[in-house]
Scaffold this motif. Sequence first.
Motif, short mmCIF file in Angstrom:
data_model
loop_
_atom_site.label_atom_id
_atom_site.label_comp_id
_atom_site.label_asym_id
_atom_site.label_seq_id
_atom_site.Cartn_x
_atom_site.Cartn_y
_atom_site.Cartn_z
N UNK B 31 46.19 43.44 54.29
CA UNK B 31 44.90 43.22 53.64
C UNK B 31 44.85 41.82 53.04
N UNK B 33 41.91 38.90 51.19
CA UNK B 33 40.62 38.82 50.52
C UNK B 33 40.29 37.37 50.15
N UNK B 35 37.81 35.56 47.26
CA UNK B 35 36.94 35.72 46.10
C UNK B 35 36.48 34.35 45.62
N UNK B 48 36.64 40.26 53.33
CA UNK B 48 37.98 40.79 53.33
C UNK B 48 38.37 41.22 54.73
N UNK B 90 39.58 31.99 45.33
CA UNK B 90 40.91 32.60 45.36
C UNK B 90 41.07 33.44 46.61
N UNK B 94 47.51 41.94 50.03
CA UNK B 94 48.27 43.10 49.61
C UNK B 94 48.65 43.90 50.84
N UNK B 96 48.31 47.03 51.15
CA UNK B 96 47.23 47.96 51.43
C UNK B 96 47.62 49.41 51.34
N UNK B 97 48.86 49.67 50.93
CA UNK B 97 49.26 51.08 50.84
C UNK B 97 48.92 51.68 49.49
N UNK B 98 48.19 50.95 48.67
CA UNK B 98 47.79 51.46 47.37
C UNK B 98 48.79 51.13 46.29
N UNK B 99 50.06 51.22 46.57
CA UNK B 99 51.07 50.91 45.58
C UNK B 99 51.44 49.44 45.55
N UNK B 100 51.07 48.73 46.56
CA UNK B 100 51.44 47.32 46.65
C UNK B 100 50.54 46.48 45.76
N UNK B 101 51.12 45.59 44.96
CA UNK B 101 50.27 44.75 44.09
C UNK B 101 49.50 43.72 44.90
N UNK B 102 48.47 43.17 44.28
CA UNK B 102 47.66 42.13 44.88
C UNK B 102 48.29 40.78 44.53
N UNK B 104 47.87 36.74 44.49
CA UNK B 104 46.84 35.72 44.53
C UNK B 104 47.42 34.36 44.87
#
Lengths: 111, 113
Positions: B31, B33, B35, B48, B90, B94, B96-102, B104
């Motif tokens: 994933x 993005x 911004x 995204x 920016x 990530x 994308x598994x939900x637990x992975x932090x984003x 930047x």
Amino acid sequence: AQSVTQPDIHITVSEGASLELRCNYSYGATPYLFWYVQSPGQGLQLLLKYFSGDTLVQGIKGFEAEFKRSQSSFNLRKPSVHWSDAAEYFCAVKQGGKLIFGQGTELSVKP
Amino acid sequence: NAGVTQTPKFRILKIGQSMTLQCAQDMNHNYMYWYRQDPGMGLKLIYYSVGAGITDKGEVPNGYNVSRSTTEDFPLRLELAAPSQTSVYFCASTQGDGNSPLHFGNGTRLTVT
């Protein structure tokens, strides 16, 4: 449409006082929920996240947040604010691949 | 690992010029993005991507285009720069598994005059 709302643009609290920053979201189902902090001139740092399970989640730097499905809210709290907590705080929600941020709440801390 | 690398750091464009903001990540994240951050407005999602070859519009896609030909790169294109596109941009990624932090990038400060 999906949205994230942080009703308070700017909050000032005294050092040592408690803090609550509000976040409301509008999504079809329970999304993933996050709080980030941004210090001046810096990037965003993850404070905590909620995916499922216990609705009260603990984060770094003494922060916690509570997910309330009935209110579509995910408010951030800290029992005692330190001067170093002065920063901008962003709530974010993720559903599918889309990750949306609120407009931010700027926190000022009085000595 | 370098993480998320954005170039350039700063750029000044004249109205009507075009440019590409580069973003690359070396963490094999699915994933990515883009911004933009404007004072008092938070971060607004432009576009995204959930994987190579897949892109989707965010909240404010008008005036921008993206491509995702590889997992690593996610460039953002401005075709006809306008003063309203003056902002800090920016890129983030990530797993994308939900637990992975984003993660930047450090941002690109763009001024259109």
